[in-house]
Design an enzyme around this catalytic site. Structure first.
Site, PDB file in Angstrom:
ATOM      1  N   THR A 133       0.819  -1.218   0.000  1.00 21.73           N
ATOM      2  CA  THR A 133       0.000   0.000   0.000  1.00 21.73           C
ATOM      3  C   THR A 133       0.851   1.265   0.000  1.00 21.73           C
ATOM      4  OG1 THR A 133      -1.550   1.245   1.379  1.00 21.73           O
ATOM      5  CG2 THR A 133      -0.095  -0.254   2.535  1.00 21.73           C
ATOM      6  N   ASP A 134       0.252   2.356  -0.475  1.00 23.68           N
ATOM      7  CA  ASP A 134       0.950   3.652  -0.418  1.00 23.68           C
ATOM      8  C   ASP A 134       1.007   4.187   1.015  1.00 23.68           C
ATOM      9  OD1 ASP A 134      -1.750   4.368  -0.093  1.00 23.68           O
ATOM     10  OD2 ASP A 134      -1.783   5.813  -1.746  1.00 23.68           O
ATOM     11  N   GLU A 135       0.202   3.599   1.926  1.00 25.49           N
ATOM     12  CA  GLU A 135       0.157   4.135   3.297  1.00 25.49           C
ATOM     13  C   GLU A 135       1.486   3.967   4.029  1.00 25.49           C
ATOM     14  OE1 GLU A 135      -3.265   3.622   5.665  1.00 25.49           O
ATOM     15  OE2 GLU A 135      -4.620   3.702   3.957  1.00 25.49           O
ATOM     16  N   TYR A 159      -2.073  -0.315  11.056  1.00 23.82           N
ATOM     17  CA  TYR A 159      -2.174  -1.014   9.767  1.00 23.82           C
ATOM     18  C   TYR A 159      -0.961  -0.721   8.890  1.00 23.82           C
ATOM     19  CZ  TYR A 159      -3.357  -1.549   4.831  1.00 23.82           C
ATOM     20  OH  TYR A 159      -3.304  -1.852   3.487  1.00 23.82           O
ATOM     21  N   LYS A 163       2.040  -3.188   7.479  1.00 21.00           N
ATOM     22  CA  LYS A 163       2.328  -3.402   6.054  1.00 21.00           C
ATOM     23  C   LYS A 163       3.777  -2.998   5.759  1.00 21.00           C
ATOM     24  CE  LYS A 163      -0.023  -4.580   3.101  1.00 21.00           C
ATOM     25  NZ  LYS A 163      -0.385  -5.908   2.543  1.00 21.00           N
TER      26      LYS A 163
HETATM   27  P1  NAD Z   1      -9.711  -7.269   2.292  1.00 17.76           P
HETATM   28  O1  NAD Z   1      -9.704  -6.979   3.737  1.00 17.76           O
HETATM   29  O2  NAD Z   1     -10.935  -6.979   1.496  1.00 17.76           O
HETATM   30  O3  NAD Z   1      -9.363  -8.811   2.033  1.00 17.76           O
HETATM   31  C1  NAD Z   1      -8.357  -9.474   2.744  1.00 17.76           C
HETATM   32  C2  NAD Z   1      -8.529 -10.965   2.492  1.00 17.76           C
HETATM   33  O4  NAD Z   1      -7.478 -11.653   3.189  1.00 17.76           O
HETATM   34  C3  NAD Z   1      -9.856 -11.523   3.009  1.00 17.76           C
HETATM   35  O5  NAD Z   1     -10.419 -12.381   2.052  1.00 17.76           O
HETATM   36  C4  NAD Z   1      -9.458 -12.281   4.261  1.00 17.76           C
HETATM   37  O6  NAD Z   1     -10.314 -13.385   4.542  1.00 17.76           O
HETATM   38  C5  NAD Z   1      -8.059 -12.727   3.904  1.00 17.76           C
HETATM   39  N1  NAD Z   1      -7.231 -12.972   5.098  1.00 17.76           N
HETATM   40  C6  NAD Z   1      -7.093 -12.168   6.183  1.00 17.76           C
HETATM   41  N2  NAD Z   1      -6.263 -12.729   7.080  1.00 17.76           N
HETATM   42  C7  NAD Z   1      -5.854 -13.919   6.539  1.00 17.76           C
HETATM   43  C8  NAD Z   1      -4.976 -14.935   6.961  1.00 17.76           C
HETATM   44  N3  NAD Z   1      -4.354 -14.872   8.157  1.00 17.76           N
HETATM   45  N4  NAD Z   1      -4.778 -16.012   6.161  1.00 17.76           N
HETATM   46  C9  NAD Z   1      -5.409 -16.091   4.954  1.00 17.76           C
HETATM   47  N5  NAD Z   1      -6.264 -15.152   4.500  1.00 17.76           N
HETATM   48  C10 NAD Z   1      -6.483 -14.078   5.284  1.00 17.76           C
HETATM   49  O7  NAD Z   1      -8.455  -6.485   1.706  1.00 17.76           O
HETATM   50  P2  NAD Z   1      -8.247  -5.809   0.279  1.00 17.76           P
HETATM   51  O8  NAD Z   1      -8.759  -4.424   0.333  1.00 17.76           O
HETATM   52  O9  NAD Z   1      -8.724  -6.739  -0.769  1.00 17.76           O
HETATM   53  O10 NAD Z   1      -6.651  -5.730   0.244  1.00 17.76           O
HETATM   54  C11 NAD Z   1      -5.877  -6.814  -0.268  1.00 17.76           C
HETATM   55  C12 NAD Z   1      -4.415  -6.451  -0.154  1.00 17.76           C
HETATM   56  O11 NAD Z   1      -4.160  -5.243  -0.897  1.00 17.76           O
HETATM   57  C13 NAD Z   1      -3.945  -6.164   1.270  1.00 17.76           C
HETATM   58  O12 NAD Z   1      -2.654  -6.706   1.421  1.00 17.76           O
HETATM   59  C14 NAD Z   1      -3.922  -4.640   1.362  1.00 17.76           C
HETATM   60  O13 NAD Z   1      -2.959  -4.220   2.285  1.00 17.76           O
HETATM   61  C15 NAD Z   1      -3.533  -4.277  -0.056  1.00 17.76           C
HETATM   62  N6  NAD Z   1      -3.998  -2.966  -0.525  1.00 17.76           N
HETATM   63  C16 NAD Z   1      -5.319  -2.612  -0.414  1.00 17.76           C
HETATM   64  C17 NAD Z   1      -5.742  -1.395  -0.945  1.00 17.76           C
HETATM   65  C18 NAD Z   1      -7.199  -0.962  -0.869  1.00 17.76           C
HETATM   66  O14 NAD Z   1      -7.515   0.174  -1.258  1.00 17.76           O
HETATM   67  N7  NAD Z   1      -8.122  -1.811  -0.420  1.00 17.76           N
HETATM   68  C19 NAD Z   1      -4.825  -0.542  -1.566  1.00 17.76           C
HETATM   69  C20 NAD Z   1      -3.484  -0.938  -1.632  1.00 17.76           C
HETATM   70  C21 NAD Z   1      -3.080  -2.155  -1.133  1.00 17.76           C
HETATM   71  O1  DAU Z   2      -4.168   3.954   0.440  1.00 16.04           O
HETATM   72  C1  DAU Z   2      -4.399   2.576   0.336  1.00 16.04           C
HETATM   73  C2  DAU Z   2      -5.238   2.107   1.508  1.00 16.04           C
HETATM   74  O2  DAU Z   2      -6.574   2.548   1.246  1.00 16.04           O
HETATM   75  C3  DAU Z   2      -5.210   0.606   1.719  1.00 16.04           C
HETATM   76  O3  DAU Z   2      -3.907   0.210   2.057  1.00 16.04           O
HETATM   77  C4  DAU Z   2      -6.178   0.186   2.830  1.00 16.04           C
HETATM   78  O4  DAU Z   2      -6.218  -1.217   2.941  1.00 16.04           O
HETATM   79  C5  DAU Z   2      -7.554   0.700   2.464  1.00 16.04           C
HETATM   80  O5  DAU Z   2      -8.471   0.401   3.501  1.00 16.04           O
HETATM   81  C6  DAU Z   2      -7.518   2.204   2.219  1.00 16.04           C
HETATM   82  O6  DAU Z   2      -7.233   2.896   3.455  1.00 16.04           O
HETATM   83  P1  DAU Z   2      -7.966   4.258   3.836  1.00 16.04           P
HETATM   84  O7  DAU Z   2      -7.880   4.472   5.290  1.00 16.04           O
HETATM   85  O8  DAU Z   2      -7.494   5.374   2.962  1.00 16.04           O
HETATM   86  O9  DAU Z   2      -9.465   3.854   3.355  1.00 16.04           O
HETATM   87  P2  DAU Z   2     -10.880   4.131   4.020  1.00 16.04           P
HETATM   88  O10 DAU Z   2     -11.894   3.768   2.983  1.00 16.04           O
HETATM   89  O11 DAU Z   2     -11.011   3.521   5.371  1.00 16.04           O
HETATM   90  O12 DAU Z   2     -10.897   5.701   4.196  1.00 16.04           O
HETATM   91  C7  DAU Z   2     -10.695   6.577   3.077  1.00 16.04           C
HETATM   92  C8  DAU Z   2     -10.712   7.992   3.612  1.00 16.04           C
HETATM   93  O13 DAU Z   2     -12.046   8.295   4.032  1.00 16.04           O
HETATM   94  C9  DAU Z   2      -9.831   8.201   4.806  1.00 16.04           C
HETATM   95  O14 DAU Z   2      -9.248   9.484   4.735  1.00 16.04           O
HETATM   96  C10 DAU Z   2     -10.790   8.113   5.995  1.00 16.04           C
HETATM   97  C11 DAU Z   2     -12.086   8.641   5.414  1.00 16.04           C
HETATM   98  N1  DAU Z   2     -13.325   8.052   5.979  1.00 16.04           N
HETATM   99  C12 DAU Z   2     -13.426   6.694   6.044  1.00 16.04           C
HETATM  100  C13 DAU Z   2     -14.556   6.096   6.590  1.00 16.04           C
HETATM  101  C14 DAU Z   2     -14.673   4.605   6.685  1.00 16.04           C
HETATM  102  C15 DAU Z   2     -14.369   8.865   6.414  1.00 16.04           C
HETATM  103  O15 DAU Z   2     -14.271  10.123   6.314  1.00 16.04           O
HETATM  104  N2  DAU Z   2     -15.485   8.295   6.940  1.00 16.04           N
HETATM  105  C16 DAU Z   2     -15.620   6.935   7.073  1.00 16.04           C
HETATM  106  O16 DAU Z   2     -16.668   6.484   7.614  1.00 16.04           O
END
Ligand code: NAD
Ligand code: DAU
Length: 351
Positions: A133-135, A159, A163
């Site tokens: 992630t970019d975080e 988180y 990561k």
């Molecule tokens: P998600 O939470 O929707 O899915 C995570 C999946 O991993 C789920 O299916 C869960 O059951 C599985 N999991 C969790 N713990 C596990 C374990 N111990 N063993 C096996 N499986 C397990 O997450 P996502 O949003 O699909 O993100 C997927 C990946 O991409 C993550 O590594 C996250 O850090 C990364 N990522 C997410 C975003 C985003 O915007 N969502 C952006 C950049 C990177």
């Molecule tokens: O940047 C990549 C990341 O994006 C991933 O690594 C994470 O897995 C993914 O969850 C996401 O993280 P964020 O914290 O950016 O996503 P989230 O959707 O939780 O929140 C997006 C923005 O919106 C953040 O600035 C917090 C804000 N927010 C979020 C929620 C859930 C609100 O203002 N209200 C809300 O109820």
């Protein structure tokens, strides 16, 4: 030829698996623990497709991993599995350390054992692709240049710290043991099958239910938004042609303030499912900010474009419209994931 995907029942992992079979017949072994975020309904359209081998299990289970690697002999591991929600990491960081750090460590060790025993050609072509992630880069000042791959790591939440730790482990397994790794650091994804704890799906489902749309702080926090299938195509590009040991940032060239995301969702719903009670934006409610909330993320995705020719296919306008339409058409999926566990989370987070 087979690939092993971890976390392939989650949001991005399931989109990746579905997308994979649109362009490839190569089987996928999908290892997922099915936590609250994992959902086999995401993969229902595959039916009994023999190319998809689902295994319910934990990436921290070394014996299970060794058995899967020995039985299926994948040519690559693509590692999505993680605890992924920042707010949950604030309430309960332990699960994030366990899966994101210890789990990645166990997966690296099992993969190293498998990879060490391969014949020379298979060893050379094997890949461990870590999805990050970019975080990990922390927060940017308003006019600071976007994150490049050499930006210092400054994670600010449990988180992102977990990561960042996993990224460092992956890097170390390459430098110390020669494991052929690739890492991608991506910005905020949105699209189908996104669990409604995250900003965009939460706003859609709350608006449709006539509930408040909770915006943290002043709503001016900036994220870079990428449609999920563009993330998947970026991962495929890096897996196919990325240089070993390298990191590639993936992003949408699309910085937006949270409040603008929420207003865009409201405007699309006004158009596609008007509410007789009035515009959905009336539901916007400013709530207490997230502790340690990062102010701005922005991705410089020049490297992946220069080296691998990847650019996102969707604009924000096309992607967010597709997303809202998907949620309107998939009310059953939303109802299914809004289980008792989901309601307990909403009570804990929003009171
Ligand atoms: P998600 O939470 O929707 O899915 C995570 C999946 O991993 C789920 O299916 C869960 O059951 C599985 N999991 C969790 N713990 C596990 C374990 N111990 N063993 C096996 N499986 C397990 O997450 P996502 O949003 O699909 O993100 C997927 C990946 O991409 C993550 O590594 C996250 O850090 C990364 N990522 C997410 C975003 C985003 O915007 N969502 C952006 C950049 C990177
Ligand atoms: O940047 C990549 C990341 O994006 C991933 O690594 C994470 O897995 C993914 O969850 C996401 O993280 P964020 O914290 O950016 O996503 P989230 O959707 O939780 O929140 C997006 C923005 O919106 C953040 O600035 C917090 C804000 N927010 C979020 C929620 C859930 C609100 O203002 N209200 C809300 O109820």
């Amino acid at each position: 030829m087979t690939i092993l995907v971890t976390g392939g029942a989650g949001f991005i992992g399931s989109n990746f698996v579905l997308d994979w079979f649109k362009t490839s017949d190569e089987p996928v072994v999908n290892l997922d623990a099915l936590t609250y975020a994992g959902n086999l309904a995401n993969l229902a359209s595959l039916g009994r497709d023999a190319r998809h081998i689902f295994v319910k299990g934990d990436i921290g289970d070394r014996a299970l991993l060794e058995g899967l690697l020995a039985a299926h002999k994948p040519r690559a591991v693509i590692h999505f599995a993680a605890e992924s929600h920042v707010d949950r990491s604030i309430h309960g960081p332990g699960a994030f350390m366990k899966t994101n750090i210890d789990g990645t460590f166990t997966l690296l060790e099992a993969t190293r054992g498998h990879w060490s025993g391969l014949a020379a050609d298979d060893k050379a072509s094997f890949r461990f692709h870590h999805v990050s992630t970019d975080e990990v880069y922390g927060s940017l000042a308003p006019h600071a240049p976007a994150f490049t791959e050499t930006h210092p790591y400054e994670p600010n939440s449990p988180y992102s710290a977990s990561k960042a730790a996993s990224d460092h482990l992956v890097r170390a397994w390459h430098h110390t043991y020669g494991l052929p790794v690739l890492t991608t650091n991506c910005s905020n994804n949105y699209g189908p099958f996104h669990f409604p704890e995250k900003l965009t799906p939460l706003m859609i489902v709350n608006a449709l239910a006539g509930k408040p749309l909770p915006v943290y702080g002043d709503g001016q926090q900036i994220r870079d938004w990428l449609y999920v299938t563009d993330h998947c195509s970026g991962i495929r590009a890096v897996l196919a042609g990325g240089r070993l040991g390298e990191t590639y940032n993936i992003g949408g060239w699309n910085e937006k303030a949270n409040i603008d995301i929420v207003k865009t969702v409201c405007a699309l719903l006004d158009e596609l499912r008007p509410d007789p009670a009035g515009p959905y934006a009336r539901l916007i409610t400013y709530v207490t900010d997230r502790p340690g909330h990062d102010r701005r993320y922005a991705i410089d995705a020049h490297k992946i474009e220069r080296e691998l020719g990847w650019r996102p296919a969707e604009t924000f306008e096309t992607g967010i419209r597709k997303t809202v339409i998907w949620y309107l058409a998939n009310a059953d999926w939303v109802a299914d994931v809004q289980s008792g566990a989901y309601r307990a989370w909403v009570d804990q987070q929003y009171g």
